[in-house]
Each structure stands twice: as structure tokens, then as C-alpha cells.
Design an enzyme around this catalytic site. Structure first.
Site, short mmCIF file in Angstrom:
data_model
loop_
_atom_site.label_atom_id
_atom_site.label_comp_id
_atom_site.label_asym_id
_atom_site.label_seq_id
_atom_site.Cartn_x
_atom_site.Cartn_y
_atom_site.Cartn_z
N ASN A 20 0.85 -1.19 0.00
CA ASN A 20 0.00 0.00 0.00
C ASN A 20 0.90 1.25 0.00
OD1 ASN A 20 -1.41 2.29 1.03
ND2 ASN A 20 -3.07 0.95 1.65
N HIS A 23 0.91 6.37 1.51
CA HIS A 23 1.64 7.39 2.27
C HIS A 23 2.79 8.02 1.49
CE1 HIS A 23 -1.13 6.95 5.36
NE2 HIS A 23 -0.79 5.70 5.66
N HIS A 56 -5.71 3.55 -1.75
CA HIS A 56 -7.02 3.87 -1.19
C HIS A 56 -7.43 5.25 -1.69
CE1 HIS A 56 -9.55 4.16 2.82
NE2 HIS A 56 -10.27 4.43 1.74
N ARG A 58 -9.57 7.89 -1.09
CA ARG A 58 -10.49 8.32 -0.03
C ARG A 58 -11.41 9.41 -0.54
NH1 ARG A 58 -8.91 6.77 5.48
NH2 ARG A 58 -10.55 8.24 6.02
N ARG A 62 -7.26 12.77 0.63
CA ARG A 62 -6.15 13.31 1.42
C ARG A 62 -4.79 12.82 0.93
NH1 ARG A 62 -7.23 10.22 7.09
NH2 ARG A 62 -9.23 11.24 6.78
N GLU A 83 -8.63 0.20 -2.74
CA GLU A 83 -9.42 0.27 -1.49
C GLU A 83 -10.34 1.45 -1.60
OE1 GLU A 83 -7.18 0.79 2.05
OE2 GLU A 83 -5.99 -0.98 1.72
N THR A 114 -8.12 3.73 8.37
CA THR A 114 -9.34 2.94 8.45
C THR A 114 -9.39 2.30 9.84
OG1 THR A 114 -8.98 2.48 6.13
CG2 THR A 114 -10.70 1.22 7.23
N GLU A 164 -10.97 -9.48 3.64
CA GLU A 164 -9.66 -9.07 4.14
C GLU A 164 -9.83 -8.84 5.64
OE1 GLU A 164 -7.15 -6.39 1.97
OE2 GLU A 164 -6.37 -5.49 3.82
N HIS A 204 -3.44 -4.44 7.92
CA HIS A 204 -3.55 -3.26 8.80
C HIS A 204 -2.64 -3.41 10.02
CE1 HIS A 204 -5.55 0.57 9.76
NE2 HIS A 204 -5.01 0.30 10.94
N1 PXP Z 1 -5.71 -3.10 4.35
C1 PXP Z 1 -6.68 -2.16 4.41
C2 PXP Z 1 -8.07 -2.54 4.01
C3 PXP Z 1 -6.39 -0.85 4.84
O1 PXP Z 1 -7.37 0.08 4.90
C4 PXP Z 1 -5.05 -0.52 5.15
C5 PXP Z 1 -4.70 0.88 5.56
O2 PXP Z 1 -4.92 1.74 4.49
C6 PXP Z 1 -4.07 -1.52 5.03
C7 PXP Z 1 -4.44 -2.81 4.65
C8 PXP Z 1 -2.63 -1.26 5.32
O3 PXP Z 1 -2.46 -0.89 6.64
P1 PXP Z 1 -1.06 -0.34 7.13
O4 PXP Z 1 -0.82 0.95 6.44
O5 PXP Z 1 -1.27 -0.18 8.61
O6 PXP Z 1 -0.03 -1.37 6.79
#
Ligand code: PXP
Length: 253
Positions: A20, A23, A56, A58, A62, A83, A114, A164, A204
Site C-alpha cells: 500500500n 503514504h 485507497h 479516499r 487526502r 481500497e 481505516t 480481508e 492493517h
Molecule cells: N488493508 C486495508 C483494508 C487498509 O485500509 C489498510 C490501511 O490503508 C491496510 C491494509 C494497510 O495498513 P497499514 O498501512 O497499517 O499497513
């Protein structure tokens, strides 16, 4: 066990890594700048061994912007996992982008990330409608849910192909006892999901320290990891941060 090694193949131990890169876009958006380049981030993650790219979009935009989603979906050779919330505007964009996968997540504007899973059991109809339009387009849909029997059964009812599991409770557990309890919940939920024919992903809060224990959860197809990888990338570069995560996410035999 050891005796089975000769009869197994490496891919039986593989869990896919979805990286992901939200960031990377967060860092860009704090200055409304053009760097760091999100497409370059996707390509570096793939060079490091990412099996998929997760972003994601959003509602408040953001971090990831609409044009990021289109650009990444055109340029990468691994599956894109989008996402998103169930907002009609975002569903329309997803149908337009047509990514390989969509993961439906809850979204509250004030949250930092999330916070919890989707309460599918409380809104099976609304979730089913979104699953249906996305699935008809050929998109594989997963639902981001807590590892509970109730939510797994609701996810199955909604027609989604994957769940998930939210690993936040596991990742944030303060004691080893609490962590062990969360791991048991994840394992039980995975067994149930698999028995219903659902694919199993998780994510997550996973990082280089806590990810290996999660790999004991049976039937895992993919882990989605963002914050810890992007954080390490500040020091090592994204390619290397991804390649350091890869050997940690093998199925335990
Ligand atoms: N899976 C989902 C559905 C999420 O919303 C997120 C956070 O955006 C992640 C995985 C990844 O989480 P993390 O950034 O804490 O590794």
C-alpha cells in the site's frame, strides 16, 4: 513437517504481498507538490517484489488523487487493488478504472486511518449492491472486516469473493495474551471463510516484527502492508523495504 518438503513446491508457501503506497502520496500532498512520484513508487515496490499495488482513493482525497489511480492502473504489470468506501461517486470511478481488485472499507472523515472493519452484518443490502455492480464488471471484490463469525457470514451473503481480515486488534494488542487471543480469532475466521469458499486476505498495522506470526493463519492469499514499509523506505528506499518484507511472509509449514 520436514518429511513433506520433497513433495511440496515453493509456491505452496507463498503469501502474496500487496504494498500500500498511500503514504507516498501523503508526503506529496502535504505540499501539494509533484514529488515524491507515486507511479515511480509503484514501480519501485514491484522491483522490490510486490505482488500487487494497493491504493485507497479516499472521499476526502487526502493522499491518493483520481489521476493517480488511472495512471497506476495503466502502467503496472501486477494487479491493482483499489481500497474504497461504498460512496456512489467512488464506485463510479472504480467502474471507470476497472482495477483487478477492489477492497471495500468503511470510511469516516475524521479518522487517521481505516479504524475498524466494514459492519457488513448491519448493511448487507447496501454492501451487496456495490459488490454486485463491481463483480459484474469483472472486478474481484473483497470486504475489509473484523475476524468474526458474524461478519464472515455476512460477507458470504453479500456475494463478495474475498474477505480481508482487519489485523489492527492483533497489531495493537498490548500483552502477549491479547495478541495470542487475536491470532486465534484470525485463524478461526479464516477457517470459516475458507469453508464458505471465500478467499482470505489480511492487513492493517502489520510490520517487520509482527508479520511472521500472522502467517500462521491458514488459507492466507495476500497481506496488504503500507505504513511500516513506507516508513522503512525513508531510510532504505522502497525497493529494499519491500524486498526485506518478502521473506518474512511465507506460510509456516
Ligand atoms: N488493508 C486495508 C483494508 C487498509 O485500509 C489498510 C490501511 O490503508 C491496510 C491494509 C494497510 O495498513 P497499514 O498501512 O497499517 O499497513
Amino acid at each position: 513437517g520436514k518429511g513433506k518438503v520433497a513433495a511440496t513446491f515453493p509456491w505452496e508457501f507463498m503469501i502474496k504481498l500487496g504494498v500500500n503506497i498511500d503514504h507516498v502520496a501523503t508526503l506529496r500532498q502535504v505540499r501539494r507538490a509533484t514529488e515524491p512520484d507515486i507511479l515511480q513508487a509503484a514501480l519501485e515496490a514491484i522491483k522490490g517484489g510486490a505482488d500487487g499495488i494497493t491504493i485507497h482513493l479516499r472521499e476526502d482525497r487526502r493522499h491518493i488523487q483520481d489521476q493517480d489511480v488511472f495512471a497506476i492502473s495503466k502502467k503496472i504489470r501486477v494487479p491493482l487493488n483499489l481500497e474504497m468506501s461504498l460512496a456512489p461517486e467512488i464506485v463510479r470511478i472504480a467502474l471507470d478504472v476497472n482495477p483487478e481488485k477492489v477492497c471495500l472499507v468503511p470510511e469516516r472523515r475524521q479518522e487517521l486511518t481505516t479504524e475498524g472493519g466494514l459492519a457488513v452484518s448491519k448493511e448487507v443490502k447496501r454492501v451487496s449492491r456495490a459488490v454486485s455492480v463491481l463483480t459484474k464488471r469483472g472486478i474481484v471484490v473483497s470486504l475489509f472486516i473484523a475476524p468474526s463469525e458474524k461478519e464472515v457470514r455476512a460477507a458470504y451473503q453479500s456475494g463478495a469473493q474475498y474477505v480481508e481480515f482487519h489485523t489492527g486488534e492483533y497489531a495493537h494488542a498490548q500483552t502477549s495474551k491479547a495478541r495470542a487471543r487475536e491470532l486465534v480469532r484470525l485463524k478461526q475466521a479464516a477457517v470459516l471463510a475458507h469453508s464458505l469458499g471465500l478467499g482470505v486476505n489480511a492487513g492493517h498495522g502489520l510490520n517487520y516484527q509482527n508479520v511472521q506470526a500472522v502467517c500462521q493463519v491458514p488459507h492466507l492469499d495476500e497481506l496488504n502492508i503500507g505504513h511500516s514499509i513506507v516508513s522503512r523506505a525513508v531510510f532504505t528506499g522502497l525497493r529494499s523495504a519491500v524486498s526485506e518484507m518478502k521473506p518474512l511472509i511465507r506460510k509456516s509449514s
